[in-house]
Design an enzyme around this catalytic site. Structure first.
Site, PDB file in Angstrom:
ATOM      1  CG  LEU A 166     -14.709  15.622  38.013  1.00 33.46           C
ATOM      2  CD1 LEU A 166     -14.085  14.560  38.241  1.00 33.46           C
ATOM      3  CD2 LEU A 166     -14.877  16.465  39.624  1.00 33.46           C
ATOM      4  N   GLY A 167     -15.160  18.162  35.063  1.00 32.33           N
ATOM      5  CA  GLY A 167     -14.809  18.618  33.672  1.00 32.33           C
ATOM      6  C   GLY A 167     -15.863  19.101  32.213  1.00 32.33           C
ATOM      7  NE  ARG A 168     -19.337  21.877  31.000  1.00 34.03           N
ATOM      8  CZ  ARG A 168     -20.792  22.200  30.128  1.00 34.03           C
ATOM      9  NH1 ARG A 168     -20.982  21.186  28.886  1.00 34.03           N
ATOM     10  NH2 ARG A 168     -21.785  21.259  31.152  1.00 34.03           N
ATOM     11  CB  SER A 215     -14.627  13.174  24.079  1.00 32.11           C
ATOM     12  OG  SER A 215     -13.663  13.914  25.219  1.00 32.11           O
ATOM     13  CB  VAL A 250     -15.561  15.016  33.250  1.00 31.68           C
ATOM     14  CG1 VAL A 250     -15.313  13.553  34.429  1.00 31.68           C
ATOM     15  CG2 VAL A 250     -15.196  14.397  32.058  1.00 31.68           C
ATOM     16  CE  LYS A 299     -14.371  13.020  28.756  1.00 34.07           C
ATOM     17  NZ  LYS A 299     -12.688  13.682  28.479  1.00 34.07           N
ATOM     18  CG  ASP A 336      -6.746  16.857  22.397  1.00 34.91           C
ATOM     19  OD1 ASP A 336      -6.197  18.182  22.554  1.00 34.91           O
ATOM     20  OD2 ASP A 336      -8.370  16.864  23.244  1.00 34.91           O
TER      21      ASP A 336
END
Ligand SMILES: *[C@@H]1O[C@H](CO)[C@@H](O)[C@H](O)[C@H]1NC(C)=O
Ligand SMILES: *[C@@H]1O[C@H](CO)[C@@H](O)[C@H](O)[C@H]1NC(C)=O
Ligand SMILES: *[C@@H]1O[C@H](CO)[C@@H](O)[C@H](O)[C@H]1NC(C)=O
Ligand SMILES: *[C@@H]1O[C@H](CO)[C@@H](O)[C@H](O)[C@H]1NC(C)=O
Ligand SMILES: *[C@@H]1O[C@H](CO)[C@@H](O)[C@H](O)[C@H]1NC(C)=O
Length: 813
Positions: A527-529, A532, A535, A549, A642
């Site tokens: 889904l994403g990067r 941290s 995902v 995650k 963040d």
């Protein structure tokens, strides 16, 4: 000896009592200046009123039209009984049965014929002893020690009297028109920058017109430094204000009755009363050229001097409502899209005419022909104004408001009309047959028109039945409400908390690596990067869709990880992504989150498809709520560290949910060098506090939030670095803020329009955009003590959400 004194004094008292009884009824109507508790003034008896002891002011029922009565204070000796104050300006009462009563519990209430409360002074439980009309026109309620517990001076309507303090919470609001006492559109008040202003606040627009909007406070001889916000008119006719608005009436001196009134034509005037004639003379006025008052002639209307000011419609337009100029003018043609068929429209020049504000674009230094092209190419453009200052300035207009004619205007307005409308090429407006005198609005009073009199009389009997029934209803209601309240109080809240814990123990749990591997089909759908970790999407055995995650570096001890994760697991807020569990195995550290379907904000904001204004505001507000919760309400104090569009996820309704909170500690972002470099991955959103090595507080999130809301308004990344000529580096943000501040300083009315994302085509709320830009700028202040808190941001955004809801008129243009 003793007893004799006693008898004589008691007989004196008796005598006084008898005299009182004998004389009181006959004099009660005329010269009474106070009202005792337990008594009332009735609308039917036209002698039933209070008069100040020097007879200057009278207080009682003021009749207007056939059957509309207002509880008011007026000048006894002015010819037309000029009203200085009204209790119920928007809700007149009936000429039969209405009364004003001072109850024994201190309530001071105005009731209509059916006994319903129309107005009330907020004085229950304050032991009021009497209501008294003072010589300065102030109606006061005093308690038994003579202290004033309520005064009409605190609730001005459209008039300020000498010695009446005008403060930040007060406003003078004009009436609607001659003889129409309802709340009108022109306001006099201390603006948020401490300066006294006149503002037109109408159904379509709101616009400041005094002092001169082309100058700042100092340019107008005022100051915005003194935040006391207090002003007063004194006995001499001097007006003194903390913003340096000081003036004298032209007849300054003692012994003259004066009033400062916000008139329904938009001017603020100081009047003096001529006792002999009972007429008023203007001794000072705020606006010299009445046509510079905004909103006077409504949408598309133009104020012209004939030579007295009148409203007029441009060629091709007609009055929208022949009885009311507030409604302005409407076109007698249907609009043609000029970019599609340029040969079907023409431009008609109107000399010395301009519509103030609402410029959809501004191009300095272009020719008349290019300006015409600009308007032609834009279907939405209805006119342009071309000013012959410098090289020629071009302003295109989508909406036409605040139209005026002024011989001093160095230019002309060019109105776009279909060719089929017959007009001469150049129009000079001067008392044409379209004009109508200002303020000739018909008196429309909701309640008291003559035709309702009969129906009212019939209604009375029903009212009693109704009120009997409604008393029973009310009692039931009371039980119902209090019952609820008790449930809620006694068991509701703890139960909810308990449930919260149960949910926690049910849903927040430890997963095994195998479970998660299976849920994500061996970590297939990414889904994403982020900084941290990576995902993945997954579906748990109970069919819940989740985001899993995988934490990149996980060198935390088990205890610390456990402790941190269980804190995050307890955090539950609609604007924070819910964590449902974790996996902690020697080689694996994973977190399991709720799945948010619309992905992250950056994908919507910076991509081809445009995020609408309502969604943007929702994101700004929701994100602020989420952060405020983390900063102020959570059991554990959490700083996100963040905040950026990538970490703001949007659900199906575009409600934002902040992700990755609490990870600052988890991924061990202490300030060693390698970590710093990773934080720099999103350095555009980072407060200078990091670089300055200051202790990290919640204010770093406020900074990042500021960048995000400015991006929401502007629709582009402001966190990018741009290289100026040479080595000079600055962020898009610094550059942007410079531009905005400059625009705000020169008080260009259209600064908001210039800033907001052009892709919205003007479909946004000006109030909200202004607030967001203001907040954005204060959030990114270098000096963190000057940044607001998330709490205060939420508060203000909520207010301007409400403001927009109430007006129900997101100004889209
Ligand atoms: C009257 O009002 C004043 C000020 O609010 C208060 O201090 C005083 O106690 C009141 N007197 C009575 C009798 O309630
Ligand atoms: C602000 O205005 C008030 C009222 O005019 C005045 O009393 C006060 O001294 C002023 N304060 C400053 C700092 O100028
Ligand atoms: C009003 O006029 C008097 C003299 O006529 C002057 O002393 C005073 O300062 C003036 N006040 C204001 C507010 O201009
Ligand atoms: C309008 O006409 C009057 C006389 O009819 C004239 O005095 C005035 O100057 C004119 N105003 C403008 C703006 O042309
Ligand atoms: C004014 O009235 C005349 C006839 O009464 C009409 O022909 C003319 O069009 C009107 N003027 C404007 C500007 O509409």
């Amino acid at each position: 000896m003793r007893s004799q004194t006693l008898t004589s004094s008691s007989s004196t008292i008796f005598l006084v009592f008898v005299i009182y009884l004998c004389f009181c009824p006959s004099s009660s109507g005329n010269l009474k200046n106070f009202l005792q508790t337990g008594s009332s003034l009735s609308v039917e008896d036209d002698k039933d009123m209070l008069t100040s002891s020097d007879n200057t002011f009278t207080c009682g029922f003021y009749g207007v039209g056939e059957n509309a009565y207002y509880f008011s204070i007026w000048f006894t000796n002015s010819k037309d009984k000029t009203v200085a104050w009204m209790a119920n300006r928007d809700k007149p009462v009936n000429g039969k049965g209405s009364k004003l009563s001072l109850h024994r519990d201190g309530a001071f209430v105005l009731t209509d014929v059916d006994g319903s409360i129309t107005w009330e002074a907020n004085t229950r439980t304050t032991y009021v002893e009497r209501a008294e009309l003072l010589d300065n026109g102030n109606l006061v309620l005093k308690n038994s020690s003579g202290k004033v517990v309520w005064q009409s001076f605190d609730f001005p309507t459209d008039t300020l009297l000498p010695h009446q303090r005008f403060t930040k919470s007060k406003k003078l609001i004009s009436i609607l028109g001659r003889g129409n006492y309802g709340t009108g559109y022109f306001n006099f008040f201390f603006d948020t920058d401490n300066v006294l202003r006149l503002v037109y606040d109408g159904p379509d627009i709101s616009s400041v017109y005094w002092p001169n909007v082309d100058f700042d406070a100092f340019g107008n001889g005022r100051t915005n430094f003194n935040s006391t916000r207090i002003a007063m008119l004194d006995d001499m006719g001097w007006f003194l204000s903390s913003d340096w608005l000081n003036f004298n009436g032209s007849d300054s001196g003692f012994g003259i009755r004066r009033r400062l009134t916000m008139d329904y034509d938009g001017n603020l005037r100081l009047y003096s009363l001529n006792i002999a004639s009972g007429l008023w003379t203007i001794r000072w006025e705020a606006v010299r050229q009445l046509c510079s008052v905004h909103g006077l002639c409504g949408r598309n209307g133009i104020c012209v001097y004939t030579p007295e000011p009148k409203c007029s419609c441009p060629p091709g337009y007609e009055m929208a409502d022949p009885s009311n100029w507030n409604k302005g003018c409407k076109p007698r043609f249907s609009r043609i899209c000029s970019s599609k068929s340029p040969q079907q429209v023409k431009f008609v020049k109107m000399r010395y005419v301009d519509f103030y504000g609402f410029d959809s674009s501004y191009s300095p230094g272009i020719t008349l022909e290019s300006c015409k092209m600009k308007c032609l190419e834009d279907c939405q453009c209805n006119a342009f104004s071309y000013r012959l200052t410098g090289d020629g300035n071009c302003f295109t207009k989508v909406e036409l408001f605040n139209g005026y004619e002024s011989p001093n205007f160095p230019g002309a307005l060019y109105l776009k009309l279909p060719l089929s409308i017959e007009t001469s090429e150049v129009i000079v407006l001067n008392g044409t047959n379209h004009t109508c005198k200002l303020g000739e609005t018909t008196v429309t009073i909701g309640l008291g028109s003559s035709s309702t009199l009969e129906t009212r009389a019939r209604r009375v009997t029903w009212v009693y039945l109704y009120s009997f029934a409604s008393v029973i209803g009310a009692i039931e209601m009371l039980f119902f409400v209090s019952g609820w309240w008790f449930l809620f109080r006694k068991s509701g809240i703890p139960a909810m908390v308990e449930e919260g814990y149960r949910v926690l123990s049910n849903h927040f749990r430890k997963f095994s690596y195998m479970e998660l591997k299976k849920a994500t089909k061996n970590f297939q759908e990414e889904l994403g990067r982020g900084a941290s970790g990576v995902v993945f999407k997954g579906v748990l055995a109970d069919e819940r869709v989740v985001a899993v995650k995988k934490l990149g570096d996980a060198h935390l001890t088990e205890e610390v990880f456990w402790a941190e994760v269980s804190i995050i697991g307890k955090i539950n807020h609609m604007n924070l992504v819910r964590m449902w569990g974790f996996c902690l195995e020697p080689k694996h550290r994973l977190l399991v989150y709720e799945y948010v379907e619309n992905r992250s904000l950056d994908k919507h904001l910076f991509s081809g498809n445009v995020l609408g204004w309502n969604e943007r505001f929702k994101v700004a507000l929701g994100t602020a709520k989420g952060l405020a919760y983390l900063h102020h309400e959570c059991l554990e104090w959490v700083i996100h560290c963040d905040v950026k569009p990538e970490n703001i996820l949007l659900d199906g309704e575009f409600e934002p949910k902040i992700s990755d909170f609490g990870l600052a500690k988890l991924s061990e972002r202490d300030r060693n060098n390698s970590e710093m470099s990773r934080i720099r991955g999103t350095k555009g959103y980072m407060a200078p506090d990091w670089a300055l090595n200051l202790p990290i507080t919640a204010k770093v999130d406020v900074y990042s939030y500021g960048v995000v809301i400015l991006e929401l308004v502007k629709g582009i990344r402001l966190s990018h670095w741009v290289v100026e000529d040479g080595d000079e580096q600055e962020t898009e943000l610094t550059r942007f803020i410079k531009v905005v501040k400059r625009k705000m300083q020169v008080e260009e009315m259209a600064w908001v329009e210039d800033i907001v994302d052009k892709r919205l085509n003007g479909h946004f709320s000006r109030i909200q955009a202004e607030k967001m830009v203001e907040f954005g700028i204060s959030c990114v202040d270098e000096n963190r003590s000057k940044r607001p808190t998330m709490d205060s941001i939420v508060q203000t955004l909520l207010e301007c959400e409400d403001a927009v809801k109430i007006h129900n008129q997101i100004r889209e243009w």
